[in-house]
Design an enzyme around this catalytic site. Structure first.
Site, PDB file in Angstrom:
ATOM      1  N   ARG A 102       0.879  -1.194   0.000  1.00 52.66           N
ATOM      2  CA  ARG A 102       0.000   0.000   0.000  1.00 52.66           C
ATOM      3  C   ARG A 102       0.897   1.219   0.000  1.00 52.66           C
ATOM      4  NH1 ARG A 102      -5.298   1.743   3.489  1.00 52.66           N
ATOM      5  NH2 ARG A 102      -6.160   0.258   1.999  1.00 52.66           N
ATOM      6  N   HIS A 129      -7.500   0.611  -6.326  1.00 51.95           N
ATOM      7  CA  HIS A 129      -7.684  -0.149  -5.078  1.00 51.95           C
ATOM      8  C   HIS A 129      -8.440  -1.442  -5.446  1.00 51.95           C
ATOM      9  CE1 HIS A 129      -7.941  -1.099  -0.976  1.00 51.95           C
ATOM     10  NE2 HIS A 129      -8.805  -0.209  -0.533  1.00 51.95           N
ATOM     11  N   GLN A 132     -10.416  -3.774  -2.876  1.00 53.57           N
ATOM     12  CA  GLN A 132     -11.705  -3.280  -2.397  1.00 53.57           C
ATOM     13  C   GLN A 132     -12.820  -3.680  -3.365  1.00 53.57           C
ATOM     14  OE1 GLN A 132     -12.337  -1.441   0.577  1.00 53.57           O
ATOM     15  NE2 GLN A 132     -14.404  -2.072   0.009  1.00 53.57           N
ATOM     16  N   ASP A 217     -17.104   7.841  -1.896  1.00 50.83           N
ATOM     17  CA  ASP A 217     -15.892   7.706  -1.082  1.00 50.83           C
ATOM     18  C   ASP A 217     -15.612   9.075  -0.470  1.00 50.83           C
ATOM     19  OD1 ASP A 217     -13.511   6.753   0.014  1.00 50.83           O
ATOM     20  OD2 ASP A 217     -12.397   6.744  -1.883  1.00 50.83           O
ATOM     21  N   CYS A 257     -16.283   2.292   0.659  1.00 47.64           N
ATOM     22  CA  CYS A 257     -15.169   1.411   1.067  1.00 47.64           C
ATOM     23  C   CYS A 257     -14.777   1.596   2.525  1.00 47.64           C
ATOM     24  CB  CYS A 257     -13.972   1.641   0.156  1.00 47.64           C
ATOM     25  SG  CYS A 257     -13.283   3.303   0.246  1.00 47.64           S
ATOM     26  N   ARG A 285     -13.911  -8.059   2.586  1.00 48.87           N
ATOM     27  CA  ARG A 285     -12.475  -7.901   2.297  1.00 48.87           C
ATOM     28  C   ARG A 285     -11.747  -9.186   2.691  1.00 48.87           C
ATOM     29  NH1 ARG A 285     -10.188  -2.860   1.821  1.00 48.87           N
ATOM     30  NH2 ARG A 285      -8.396  -4.094   1.180  1.00 48.87           N
TER      31      ARG A 285
HETATM   32  N1  NVA Z   1      -9.819   7.028  -1.560  1.00 49.64           N
HETATM   33  C1  NVA Z   1      -9.448   6.609  -0.234  1.00 49.64           C
HETATM   34  C2  NVA Z   1      -9.714   5.152  -0.061  1.00 49.64           C
HETATM   35  C3  NVA Z   1      -9.421   4.633   1.333  1.00 49.64           C
HETATM   36  C4  NVA Z   1      -9.644   3.165   1.480  1.00 49.64           C
HETATM   37  C5  NVA Z   1      -7.977   6.923   0.007  1.00 49.64           C
HETATM   38  O1  NVA Z   1      -7.166   6.704  -0.890  1.00 49.64           O
HETATM   39  O2  NVA Z   1      -7.656   7.406   1.095  1.00 49.64           O
HETATM   40  N1   CP Z   2     -11.281   0.358   2.627  1.00 43.28           N
HETATM   41  C1   CP Z   2     -10.016   0.249   3.039  1.00 43.28           C
HETATM   42  O1   CP Z   2      -9.107  -0.041   2.269  1.00 43.28           O
HETATM   43  O2   CP Z   2      -9.844   0.440   4.365  1.00 43.28           O
HETATM   44  P1   CP Z   2      -8.468   0.598   5.136  1.00 43.28           P
HETATM   45  O3   CP Z   2      -7.847   1.905   4.680  1.00 43.28           O
HETATM   46  O4   CP Z   2      -8.874   0.622   6.578  1.00 43.28           O
HETATM   47  O5   CP Z   2      -7.578  -0.554   4.804  1.00 43.28           O
END
Ligand code: NVA
Ligand code: CP
Length: 302
Positions: A102, A129, A132, A217, A257, A285
């Protein structure tokens, strides 16, 4: 032989995506503690950003399958002190069976994968992502059956989740309506690749019409915290509320998400209402990624 990776959903065929969903559903409904296909295997999880769901689901999934997950943060590894991605990928992948990453820059994951001997899974980048979407699509299939030919509506930021919905529309063959404020559209190259399945609308209400699934989101993703105020202004007419849900099909579902901000991108009434399946989505998930781990890390699976 080159390992298979999951960098974006375009790494899967429609058939593979559907088989992963079906497998995720089986693993969820028939948990067998003696089934340990990843016994002795190790997944390295490199988190350069925060996480609740992604970390816990991968860690629990590996444990259920008899394997181990290593949590690696840049604070504690040489990656955080500037060791090259090339060297890090060669070294880390020589000691583990899979890597989940990540990070901010999508190129970090693609470069890591190029030099990795083992499967690499994108656990979120600025562009995609995919994990997800495995969970979101499993959730849709569980509640409503196959999504092929249905209309899904994305409301809000044209961000990594929006891009993943665009690629899911390509792989699973559904239509995606998008309503984003000016200046916050998804990347044109990703939109262009999806062709006529993607349609843009001026207002969330128009985009929601006849939709089977409405998704949003946060307005400011991780790393965009400084833009929060400016984004609140830009997105203020993009909150998913009861009127938007009413414009959709009677059996519409709502997904997010998570983490979510009630009163910003979604009203509390909608996210906590009967059409919302956010907690199934979050739980899935675990199940969807167990199916993915089996697919990528066990030979001869699927
Ligand atoms: N768009 C959000 C998704 C978090 C799971 C981010 O990148 O922070
Ligand atoms: N939706 C998601 O990826 O959550 P986290 O950021 O908690 O992993």
């Amino acid at each position: 032989m080159k390992p298979r990776h999951l960098i974006s959903l375009l790494d899967l065929s429609g058939d593979e995506f559907r088989r992963l969903i079906a497998r995720g559903i089986v693993l969820k409904n028939h948990r067998d503690p003696d089934y340990q296909p990843l016994k002795g295997k190790v997944l390295a999880m490199i988190f350069e950003k925060s996480s609740t769901r992604t970390r816990i689901s991968f860690e629990s999934g590996m444990t259920h399958f008899g394997g181990t997950a290593l949590f690696l943060s840049p604070r504690d590894t040489q990656l955080g002190r500037g060791e090259s991605l090339h060297d890090s990928a060669r070294v880390i992948s020589s000691m583990v069976d899979g890597v989940m990453l990540r990070t901010d820059r999508h190129e970090t994951v693609t470069t890591f994968a190029q030099h990795s001997r083992v499967p690499v899974i994108n656990g979120l980048t600025d562009l995609h992502h995919p994990c997800q979407l495995l969970a979101d699509m499993q959730t849709y299939f569980e509640h409503r059956g196959d999504i092929k030919g249905k209309t899904v509506t994305w409301i809000g930021d044209g961000n990594n989740m929006c891009h993943s919905y665009i690629t899911a529309a390509m792989v699973l063959d559904f239509n995606l309506n998008i309503a984003c404020p000016e200046g916050y559209y998804p990347l044109q190259s990703i939109v262009d690749a999806a062709g006529s399945r993607i349609r843009f609308f001026d207002t969330p209400l128009e985009a929601a019409k006849d939709s089977a699934l409405i998704v949003t989101d946060v307005w400011a993703s991780m790393g965009q915290e400084d833009e929060q105020k400016q984004r609140e202004q830009a997105f203020k007419s993009y909150q998913v509320d009861a009127d938007i849900m009413k414009a959709a099909q009677a059996d519409v579902l709502f997904m997010h998400c998570l983490p979510a901000h009630r009163g910003e991108e979604v009203s509390a009434e909608v996210i906590d209402g009967v059409q919302s399946v956010i907690f199934d989505e979050a739980e899935n998930r675990l199940h969807a990624q167990k199916a993915l781990l089996e697919f990528l890390l066990c030979t001869n699976h699927l």
